[in-house]
Design an enzyme around this catalytic site. Structure first.
Site, PDB file in Angstrom:
ATOM      1  CG  ASP A 107       1.907  -3.175   5.648  1.00 21.51           C
ATOM      2  OD1 ASP A 107       2.557  -2.254   6.176  1.00 21.51           O
ATOM      3  OD2 ASP A 107       0.687  -3.079   5.403  1.00 21.51           O
ATOM      4  CG  HIS A 142       1.141   4.357  12.527  1.00 22.93           C
ATOM      5  ND1 HIS A 142      -0.175   4.015  12.743  1.00 22.93           N
ATOM      6  CD2 HIS A 142       1.495   3.757  11.364  1.00 22.93           C
ATOM      7  CE1 HIS A 142      -0.604   3.242  11.760  1.00 22.93           C
ATOM      8  NE2 HIS A 142       0.401   3.069  10.916  1.00 22.93           N
ATOM      9  CG  ASP A 173       2.927   1.672   7.898  1.00 22.57           C
ATOM     10  OD1 ASP A 173       2.465   1.074   6.912  1.00 22.57           O
ATOM     11  OD2 ASP A 173       2.335   1.726   8.989  1.00 22.57           O
ATOM     12  CG  HIS A 233      -0.465   0.251   2.523  1.00 21.21           C
ATOM     13  ND1 HIS A 233      -0.291   1.527   3.017  1.00 21.21           N
ATOM     14  CD2 HIS A 233      -0.100  -0.578   3.533  1.00 21.21           C
ATOM     15  CE1 HIS A 233       0.156   1.478   4.256  1.00 21.21           C
ATOM     16  NE2 HIS A 233       0.291   0.207   4.603  1.00 21.21           N
ATOM     17  CD  GLU A 280      -2.701  -1.138   5.749  1.00 23.38           C
ATOM     18  OE1 GLU A 280      -2.628  -2.108   6.529  1.00 23.38           O
ATOM     19  OE2 GLU A 280      -2.327   0.023   6.060  1.00 23.38           O
ATOM     20  CD  GLU A 281      -1.330   3.108   7.468  1.00 22.69           C
ATOM     21  OE1 GLU A 281      -1.950   2.814   8.516  1.00 22.69           O
ATOM     22  OE2 GLU A 281      -0.149   2.797   7.269  1.00 22.69           O
TER      23      GLU A 281
END
Length: 351
Positions: free
Chosen positions: A229, A316, A174, A65, A206-207
């Site tokens: 991922d 994150h 990410d 992603h 995706e997030e």
């Protein structure tokens, strides 16, 4: 890593890609893969699907992603301060004092997330998302609304840097690294005439909802799929390895084990790893993976899936860290796995 590939990775990392507005990064990805893919398509949700040997009956799908976590403009007060909401698992605790870019209707406008000085009481111990605001220097609401509207995305004003021991730091590793990896695997396989069809997909959303993965899985109907991922490195202070296991940067990509994962796909990758002296690590995903693999698995009539993850520190946060060595090893692992396929493998656990 070859010069052109590194430049492509850097271009991806410089592009804004908030979950729900991935158009800019997808155009970069699409332009790159057009140079070697046999076919390139897009769909109604914004995925880019590039393939090699698409007419082969055994279809392998790789999904990485391209979207990143972000904030969104939620409210503007009379003094021109901007209040925000979350788009994905972004932490308000890490936002205080950070500089940001608002992707406004007339282009990027910069600001800072305000923080009360320690001399005046400092920040609250418990920060809620509605407590934080963006200061762009505007005089009032009327002025800032010339540049910013409700729903505009807000990302950290951070790009990437290389640090010691071949490591890369930046926002949104990410999972723009995953989108890079699947493109590079397709490139390496493209002139090898594999026995299978290979679909590399730069997925969206995706997030926030993983809808891109479901759309892609439903349209491709792959024989097998591997989500690419990131996952949690646990090699920094204060991580309880008894609880979270031991995952180290630079020690190779991570294979998942658990009920969502097709064991035969893992064995195919383990055989390729052993044959090519590629180190691998393991993590547990007993119920779900929390990645695109979950949605792909449940698309169509059901798809056997596996998950290969890049070890990553500080997930994150505005400054995630990965190892370029791990990126290279993951690309090679996936490339060799695909090139070893005969195209008649059974992925049924009882066969």
């Amino acid at each position: 890593m070859r010069k052109e590939s590194k430049e492509f990775l850097e271009e991806l990392l410089l592009a804004p890609s908030p979950s729900g507005d991935e158009v800019k990064i997808q155009k970069i990805w699409m332009d790159y893969v057009k140079g070697f893919a046999h076919k390139v398509e897009t769909d109604m949700v914004g995925n880019v699907i590039a393939s090699v040997n698409p007419d082969k009956p055994f279809k392998v799908m790789l999904a990485g992603h391209c979207d990143e976590i972000a904030f969104m403009v939620n409210y503007i007060d009379d003094d021109g301060y901007i209040y925000i909401a979350k788009a994905g698992g972004i932490s308000q605790k890490l936002a205080l004092g950070m500089r940001v870019r608002i992707l406004g209707k007339n282009g990027v406008i910069k600001g800072v997330i305000g923080v009360k000085a320690e001399h005046q009481g400092g920040a609250k111990d418990e920060i809620k998302i509605e407590d934080i605001y963006v200061d762009c220097g505007a005089k009032n609401k009327e002025e800032i609304e010339k540049y910013v509207g409700i729903g505009d995305y807000v990302i950290y004003d951070m790009d990437f840097e290389y640090i010691l021991n071949n490591k890369l730091v930046g926002r949104g590793l990410d999972n723009r690294t995953g989108a890079f990896i699947v493109a590079e695997v397709l490139r390496r396989v493209s002139n090898k005439n594999p026995n299978v069809a290979l679909y590399a997909v730069s997925t969206v959303n995706e997030e926030t909802n993983m809808g891109g993965a479901y759309f892609a899985g439903s349209s491709i109907e792959p024989t097998m799929a591997i989500a690419c991922d990131v996952s949690f490195a646990t090699d920094y202070p204060d991580v309880d390895n008894r609880k979270y296991g031991k995952i180290k940067l630079g020690e190779g990509p991570i294979l998942s084990k658990g009920s969502p994962i097709n064991m035969k796909i893992n064995r195919l990758m383990e055989a390729a790893a052993k044959e090519n002296s590629i180190p691998v690590q393991y993590e547990l995903t007993p119920r779900t993976t929390g990645t695109d693999a979950d949605k792909i698995r449940l698309s169509g009539k059901g798809v056997p899936v596996a998950l290969v993850s890049l070890p990553l520190r500080y997930m994150h946060s505005p400054s995630e860290i990965v190892s370029l060595k791990d990126i290279e090893n993951e690309i090679e692992l996936l490339t060799q796995t695909i090139l070893r396929l005969k195209g008649d493998e059974s992925l049924k656990p009882l066969e």
